[in-house]
Enzyme design. Structure first.
Site, PDB file in Angstrom:
ATOM      1  CG  HIS A  18      -0.143   0.224   2.517  1.00  0.00           C
ATOM      2  ND1 HIS A  18       0.626  -0.773   3.075  1.00  0.00           N
ATOM      3  CD2 HIS A  18      -0.003   1.301   3.322  1.00  0.00           C
ATOM      4  CE1 HIS A  18       1.207  -0.314   4.172  1.00  0.00           C
ATOM      5  NE2 HIS A  18       0.855   0.941   4.347  1.00  0.00           N
TER       6      HIS A  18
ATOM      7  CG  ASP B 183       1.667   5.332   4.738  1.00  0.00           C
ATOM      8  OD1 ASP B 183       1.336   4.143   4.886  1.00  0.00           O
ATOM      9  OD2 ASP B 183       2.745   5.797   5.156  1.00  0.00           O
TER      10      ASP B 183
ATOM     11  CG  HIS C 147       5.054   1.168   3.154  1.00  0.00           C
ATOM     12  ND1 HIS C 147       4.574   2.332   2.605  1.00  0.00           N
ATOM     13  CD2 HIS C 147       4.470   1.060   4.372  1.00  0.00           C
ATOM     14  CE1 HIS C 147       3.735   2.905   3.460  1.00  0.00           C
ATOM     15  NE2 HIS C 147       3.642   2.145   4.541  1.00  0.00           N
TER      16      HIS C 147
ATOM     17  NE  ARG D  22       2.320   6.439   9.129  1.00  0.00           N
ATOM     18  CZ  ARG D  22       1.300   5.888   8.462  1.00  0.00           C
ATOM     19  NH1 ARG D  22       1.355   4.624   8.065  1.00  0.00           N
ATOM     20  NH2 ARG D  22       0.211   6.582   8.212  1.00  0.00           N
TER      21      ARG D  22
END
Ligand code: SIN
Length: 281
Positions: free
Chosen positions: A105, A107, A255, A270
């Site tokens: 995917h 983000d 990723h 994150r």
């Protein structure tokens, strides 16, 4: 790893010939000089995924590094995890029903303006090893398509729907009375800074291609996802250690976090940076 020349204030060691580099000579807990910042920025544009080892930073320092690249993003699922809205906790334990990002995917492409980039700071890695993240180069994914496929995809538009992963995958309802974001983006976009073309559909968020029958859209998307999943030369692999920070250009990469360590634990935080413009043709 190969030492990349042309940088004066940082060290850059590539992980593969086209994606991923380790950066050294930088302490992210200290102010960066203008020269260091501009070389880090250049390395990030060139290598798409940059890895900083042995960094000892707190949340404020993590966010301050993020803010050097733009305003910070608040995740659409923030209502479900609370805490600092600008920090996304990425934690998987033996009791987790899922691990975030365990599939290819980009983000939050459901947003009208998806994040420019994300910085994951790893605090705890599985004692058994594993928990690596794969990154794939979407410039190269586009370049490797046939001219016929490129011609067919250019000009198409796809729908990206937050409900796909957040409800369908994670079973988390949107905030009361709201829906998760759902937006349209070109199937092939152009990077706003490098001007290069990018394949811009991902199995996490893309629900369908507009103007096609459902079966046609599924066939095209499945083929593209297979291309990404079965072309190892698109990828680099980041092996995490505690205190590693990895910063990826979310505009031109995908990723996949590998959940191969159950029942062990992996924990990071994150910070994502808001994009500046809608993905454009
Ligand atoms: C994510 O940002 O999708 C999570 C990545 C990871 O946990 O490696």
């Amino acid at each position: 790893m190969a030492d990349i020349e042309g940088f004066q204030t940082i060290g850059v060691d590539s992980l593969t010939p086209h994606i991923g580099a380790e950066i050294d000579g930088v302490d992210l807990s200290q102010p960066l000089s203008n020269e260091q910042f501009s070389e880090i920025y250049q390395a990030w544009l060139d290598w798409k995924v940059i890895v900083f080892r042995n960094q000892h930073i707190d949340r404020e320092q993590h966010k301050a590094f993020g803010r050097k690249f733009g305003s910070l993003h608040v995740h659409p699922m923030q209502h479900s995890y609370g805490g600092d809205p600008e920090i996304l906790t990425v934690k998987t334990t033996k009791d987790s029903a899922y691990t975030a990002g365990n599939g290819w995917h980009t983000d939050v492409t459901c947003d009208e303006i998806p994040p420019l980039g994300s910085m994951l700071y790893m605090k705890e890695t599985p004692t058994v090893g594993g928990g690596d993240t794969l990154y794939a180069d979407m410039y190269l994914a586009y370049e490797l398509l046939s001219d016929t496929m490129k011609e067919m995809l250019d000009g198409l538009v796809a729908v990206h729907d937050g409900a796909l992963p957040y409800v369908g995958g994670y079973n988390v309802a949107p905030p009361d009375g709201e829906k998760y974001p759902r937006n349209e983006h070109p199937v092939v976009t152009t990077h706003p800074e490098t001007g290069k073309k990018i394949l811009y559909v991902n199995s996490g968020f893309t629900s369908h291609i507009k103007g096609m029958h459902h079966w046609e859209s599924r066939a095209v998307l499945s083929g593209l996802y297979e291309h990404i999943a079965t072309t190892p030369r698109l990828t680099c692999r980041v092996e995490w250690q505690p205190n590693t920070l990895t910063f990826w250009d979310n505009r031109c990469t995908q990723h996949h976090a590998i959940w191969d360590y159950w029942p062990d634990t992996r924990h990071g935080e994150r910070v994502s940076i808001l994009g500046t413009e809608r993905p454009a043709v």
